[in-house]
Design a protein around this motif. Structure first.
Motif, PDB file in Angstrom:
ATOM      1  N   UNK A  11       0.780  -1.227   0.000  1.00  0.00           N
ATOM      2  CA  UNK A  11       0.000   0.000   0.000  1.00  0.00           C
ATOM      3  C   UNK A  11       0.812   1.277   0.000  1.00  0.00           C
ATOM      4  N   UNK A  12       2.148   1.168  -0.052  1.00  0.00           N
ATOM      5  CA  UNK A  12       3.022   2.334  -0.032  1.00  0.00           C
ATOM      6  C   UNK A  12       3.876   2.365  -1.294  1.00  0.00           C
ATOM      7  N   UNK A  13       4.325   3.568  -1.702  1.00  0.00           N
ATOM      8  CA  UNK A  13       5.224   3.645  -2.856  1.00  0.00           C
ATOM      9  C   UNK A  13       6.460   2.778  -2.636  1.00  0.00           C
ATOM     10  N   UNK A  14       6.925   2.122  -3.690  1.00  0.00           N
ATOM     11  CA  UNK A  14       8.098   1.255  -3.563  1.00  0.00           C
ATOM     12  C   UNK A  14       9.345   2.040  -3.143  1.00  0.00           C
ATOM     13  N   UNK A  15       9.342   3.340  -3.445  1.00  0.00           N
ATOM     14  CA  UNK A  15      10.475   4.166  -3.028  1.00  0.00           C
ATOM     15  C   UNK A  15      10.663   4.183  -1.526  1.00  0.00           C
ATOM     16  N   UNK A  16       9.563   3.986  -0.766  1.00  0.00           N
ATOM     17  CA  UNK A  16       9.671   3.956   0.697  1.00  0.00           C
ATOM     18  C   UNK A  16      10.588   2.824   1.140  1.00  0.00           C
ATOM     19  N   UNK A  18      12.932   1.401  -0.605  1.00  0.00           N
ATOM     20  CA  UNK A  18      14.302   1.723  -0.982  1.00  0.00           C
ATOM     21  C   UNK A  18      14.944   2.581   0.107  1.00  0.00           C
ATOM     22  N   UNK A  19      14.216   3.590   0.571  1.00  0.00           N
ATOM     23  CA  UNK A  19      14.734   4.458   1.629  1.00  0.00           C
ATOM     24  C   UNK A  19      14.885   3.692   2.937  1.00  0.00           C
ATOM     25  N   UNK A  20      13.958   2.774   3.198  1.00  0.00           N
ATOM     26  CA  UNK A  20      14.043   1.896   4.369  1.00  0.00           C
ATOM     27  C   UNK A  20      15.368   1.133   4.351  1.00  0.00           C
ATOM     28  N   UNK A  21      15.689   0.507   3.208  1.00  0.00           N
ATOM     29  CA  UNK A  21      16.922  -0.265   3.100  1.00  0.00           C
ATOM     30  C   UNK A  21      18.158   0.600   3.182  1.00  0.00           C
ATOM     31  N   UNK A  22      18.106   1.772   2.552  1.00  0.00           N
ATOM     32  CA  UNK A  22      19.252   2.691   2.589  1.00  0.00           C
ATOM     33  C   UNK A  22      19.572   3.101   4.015  1.00  0.00           C
ATOM     34  N   UNK A  23      18.532   3.503   4.753  1.00  0.00           N
ATOM     35  CA  UNK A  23      18.736   3.971   6.121  1.00  0.00           C
ATOM     36  C   UNK A  23      19.123   2.813   7.045  1.00  0.00           C
ATOM     37  N   UNK A  24      18.542   1.645   6.823  1.00  0.00           N
ATOM     38  CA  UNK A  24      18.858   0.488   7.663  1.00  0.00           C
ATOM     39  C   UNK A  24      20.349   0.152   7.584  1.00  0.00           C
ATOM     40  N   UNK A  25      20.902   0.127   6.372  1.00  0.00           N
ATOM     41  CA  UNK A  25      22.298  -0.230   6.214  1.00  0.00           C
ATOM     42  C   UNK A  25      23.223   0.886   6.684  1.00  0.00           C
ATOM     43  N   UNK A  26      22.792   2.134   6.537  1.00  0.00           N
ATOM     44  CA  UNK A  26      23.608   3.233   7.056  1.00  0.00           C
ATOM     45  C   UNK A  26      23.684   3.156   8.570  1.00  0.00           C
ATOM     46  N   UNK A 140      11.270  10.689   2.456  1.00  0.00           N
ATOM     47  CA  UNK A 140      10.097   9.886   2.799  1.00  0.00           C
ATOM     48  C   UNK A 140       8.834  10.736   2.710  1.00  0.00           C
ATOM     49  N   UNK A 141       8.889  11.918   3.308  1.00  0.00           N
ATOM     50  CA  UNK A 141       7.719  12.794   3.257  1.00  0.00           C
ATOM     51  C   UNK A 141       7.363  13.224   1.848  1.00  0.00           C
ATOM     52  N   UNK A 142       8.380  13.395   0.995  1.00  0.00           N
ATOM     53  CA  UNK A 142       8.136  13.858  -0.375  1.00  0.00           C
ATOM     54  C   UNK A 142       7.481  12.802  -1.254  1.00  0.00           C
ATOM     55  N   UNK A 143       7.449  11.550  -0.796  1.00  0.00           N
ATOM     56  CA  UNK A 143       6.792  10.497  -1.575  1.00  0.00           C
ATOM     57  C   UNK A 143       5.276  10.612  -1.527  1.00  0.00           C
ATOM     58  N   UNK A 144       4.761  11.427  -0.604  1.00  0.00           N
ATOM     59  CA  UNK A 144       3.322  11.502  -0.377  1.00  0.00           C
ATOM     60  C   UNK A 144       2.814  12.922  -0.573  1.00  0.00           C
ATOM     61  N   UNK A 201      22.397   4.186  -5.603  1.00  0.00           N
ATOM     62  CA  UNK A 201      22.970   4.400  -6.927  1.00  0.00           C
ATOM     63  C   UNK A 201      22.227   3.619  -8.018  1.00  0.00           C
ATOM     64  N   UNK A 202      21.727   2.446  -7.688  1.00  0.00           N
ATOM     65  CA  UNK A 202      21.110   1.591  -8.716  1.00  0.00           C
ATOM     66  C   UNK A 202      19.598   1.742  -8.831  1.00  0.00           C
ATOM     67  N   UNK A 203      18.932   2.130  -7.738  1.00  0.00           N
ATOM     68  CA  UNK A 203      17.465   2.095  -7.741  1.00  0.00           C
ATOM     69  C   UNK A 203      16.791   3.454  -7.541  1.00  0.00           C
ATOM     70  N   UNK A 204      17.549   4.471  -7.156  1.00  0.00           N
ATOM     71  CA  UNK A 204      16.924   5.747  -6.805  1.00  0.00           C
ATOM     72  C   UNK A 204      16.194   6.378  -7.986  1.00  0.00           C
ATOM     73  N   UNK A 205      16.790   6.389  -9.160  1.00  0.00           N
ATOM     74  CA  UNK A 205      16.132   7.022 -10.310  1.00  0.00           C
ATOM     75  C   UNK A 205      14.802   6.356 -10.632  1.00  0.00           C
ATOM     76  N   UNK A 206      14.752   5.031 -10.483  1.00  0.00           N
ATOM     77  CA  UNK A 206      13.533   4.299 -10.809  1.00  0.00           C
ATOM     78  C   UNK A 206      12.431   4.533  -9.788  1.00  0.00           C
ATOM     79  N   UNK A 207      12.782   4.514  -8.504  1.00  0.00           N
ATOM     80  CA  UNK A 207      11.759   4.540  -7.465  1.00  0.00           C
ATOM     81  C   UNK A 207      11.572   5.902  -6.800  1.00  0.00           C
ATOM     82  N   UNK A 208      12.502   6.819  -7.008  1.00  0.00           N
ATOM     83  CA  UNK A 208      12.361   8.155  -6.419  1.00  0.00           C
ATOM     84  C   UNK A 208      12.171   9.240  -7.470  1.00  0.00           C
TER      85      UNK A 208
END
Length: 482
Positions: A11-16, A18-26, A140-144, A201-208
């Motif tokens: 129910x959420x944009x897939x970009x969320x 991506x950001x979840x994974x980015x922040x988790x690994x950071x 995250x906020x900009x996705x909505x 680097x690989x997914x941001x353009x597609x999902x953001x």
């Protein structure tokens, strides 16, 4: 900026996600490095460490964590005005990775320059932190769209990513650092950051799409021009006073809470019986407790607040409750030192630290609404960034003071007695601060001029908003204020 049409997941944009994974690994990289830092500094030279005193290590730790809260103010300004959030995230990830890998360089490869290389690694990490931290959450906020009811649930999902990374990293990075080689631990932290960087680097353009590409200042120039000519009203001045008062009082909480990576880490290593069925639990593993307790109890606490309805405590009362929980955690540690009886050869049960972290996490869950939603609710629009900066400044000061306070533990036979004095002093200071805030609560609420508790939504929306705030970690805002 319009979000890309890349489909949804749960129910959420897939970009969320991506950001979840980015922040988790950071966060995996950062909290793993943080769990090792003091232990690495105080470890004997023959064991691969620097052989520093507890005091020197904790003072440096305080300076480092202070920078962690100050550098995002600079990085956020650069992102907002010049390079945009997306470039800031990429650059931040690069600096982060370089910093971790610099700490991971074996000393045998840099004879005579070990300390200089170590400091350079910390500077790189602070630089990366400044560029990375908070810029991801702004996306995250900009996705909505404004008013989208899914927004609060999105921040809940996002912050669970932070806590998942913070939980896993001490277990993996800490184990490698303590049990195998300190440098392997730092390298593992760098590898975690590289995974997050690769995702961007690989997914941001597609999902953001184009979100975060253009600096937000260029998108909001007209709004800033309109705000500049508006004088503060009496209500806005009162609300500003609330923010400043609570920011100053929060220093006491964070001075105590941030003993986790410092004095508590040393206590776990030196004075805690970590034997578990023949396996010695690494001292750094205790750093996972806070994140684990947040994951377990954030939904419970959010449910309690929502279930109380109109009887839900005000933010100042929650703050006072947070101080009580903080004090309880330190009184548990007072008990631990009393069991030792001043004897440094006596090691106490791990349960003392477990319950101390539990009480401190409950305190953090009560305090979260103070820093995370207070500024967004109360700050005059033209001063939101400045007042959020004041909150971060007080948190930064607290982190430095935490290192200074912890450093009084000293060395040798006096450590247990000194630790007892520190734990008791912080516990009493927490109770006194909580009492002052509780007695001032009505006045502080009056100064808020109805800013909280005046909206009515269905229970699901209220729960999602409460959880999106409660589930946050380390006192950061749920999204930068535009």
């Amino acid at each position: 900026m319009k979000a890309p049409s890349a489909g949804t997941l749960m129910g959420h944009p897939k970009g969320l996600f991506l950001l979840f994974g980015t922040e988790m690994w950071e966060r995996f990289g950062y909290y793993g490095m943080r769990a090792l830092l003091v232990l690495y500094l105080v470890a004997a030279v023959e064991d691969g460490g620097f052989g520093w005193t507890n005091g020197d290590a904790l003072r440096l730790y305080g300076t480092f964590t202070m920078a962690v809260y100050l550098t995002p103010l600079i990085g956020g300004w650069l992102a907002d005005n010049f390079i945009g959030q997306r470039k800031a995230i990429i650059l931040g990830g690069i600096f982060f990775s370089l910093g971790y890998f610099t700490l991971g360089i074996p000393k045998t490869m840099i004879p005579g320059f070990e300390l200089e290389v170590f400091y350079f690694g910390l500077v790189l990490i602070c630089t990366g932190n400044g560029l990375f931290k908070a810029n991801v959450s702004s996306l995250v906020g900009d996705l909505y769209h404004e008013g989208d009811h899914r927004r609060d649930g999105a921040f809940t999902i996002f912050y669970m990513g932070i806590n998942l990374g913070a939980f896993l990293s001490p277990l993996i990075v800490g184990y490698l650092g303590e049990q195998v080689n300190w440098h392997y631990g730092f390298i593992a932290a760098g590898c975690g950051m590289l995974i997050g960087l690769a995702l961007q680097l690989t997914l941001a353009n597609k999902y953001l799409g184009e979100i975060g590409v253009v600096p937000s200042a260029k998108l909001n120039q007209q709004n800033k021009a309109n705000m500049a000519s508006t004088a503060l009203t009496k209500e806005e001045k009162d609300r500003t006073k609330v923010i400043l008062v609570m920011s100053i009082f929060s220093i006491i909480f964070w001075v105590g809470f941030e003993q986790a990576g410092g004095l508590f880490n040393i206590y776990a290593s030196s004075f805690t019986d970590r034997d578990l069925f023949g396996f010695e639990v690494p001292a750094s593993w205790f750093q996972s407790l806070n994140a684990m307790f947040i994951i377990l109890f954030a939904p419970v606490v959010a449910s309690i607040w929502v279930g109380m309805g109109k009887k839900e405590p005000t933010s100042p009362v929650k703050f006072a409750l947070a101080m009580v929980f903080l004090s309880l955690g330190f009184f548990v540690m007072v008990w631990a030192t009393m069991v030792q009886g001043g004897d440094t050869s006596v090691k106490v049960s791990m349960l003392f630290l477990v319950f101390a972290y539990l009480f401190h996490t409950l305190g953090e869950l009560c305090l979260s609404p103070i820093g995370l939603s207070m500024v967004s609710k109360l700050a005059p629009l033209k001063f939101t960034s400045l007042l959020m900066g004041a909150w971060f400044l007080c948190t930064a000061i607290a982190n430095k003071l935490a290192g200074v306070v912890g450093s009084f533990v000293g060395e040798g036979e006096a450590q247990v007695e000194n630790a007892l004095a520190i734990f008791a002093s912080v516990g009493i200071a927490g109770l006194v601060t909580g009492g002052i805030v509780f007695l001032s609560a009505n006045k502080l609420v009056d100064w808020m001029h109805g800013a909280e508790g005046d909206t009515h939504r269905d229970l699901e929306d209220e729960f999602n908003e409460e959880l999106s705030v409660t589930a946050t970690h380390e006192g950061m805002t749920e999204e930068p204020i535009k």
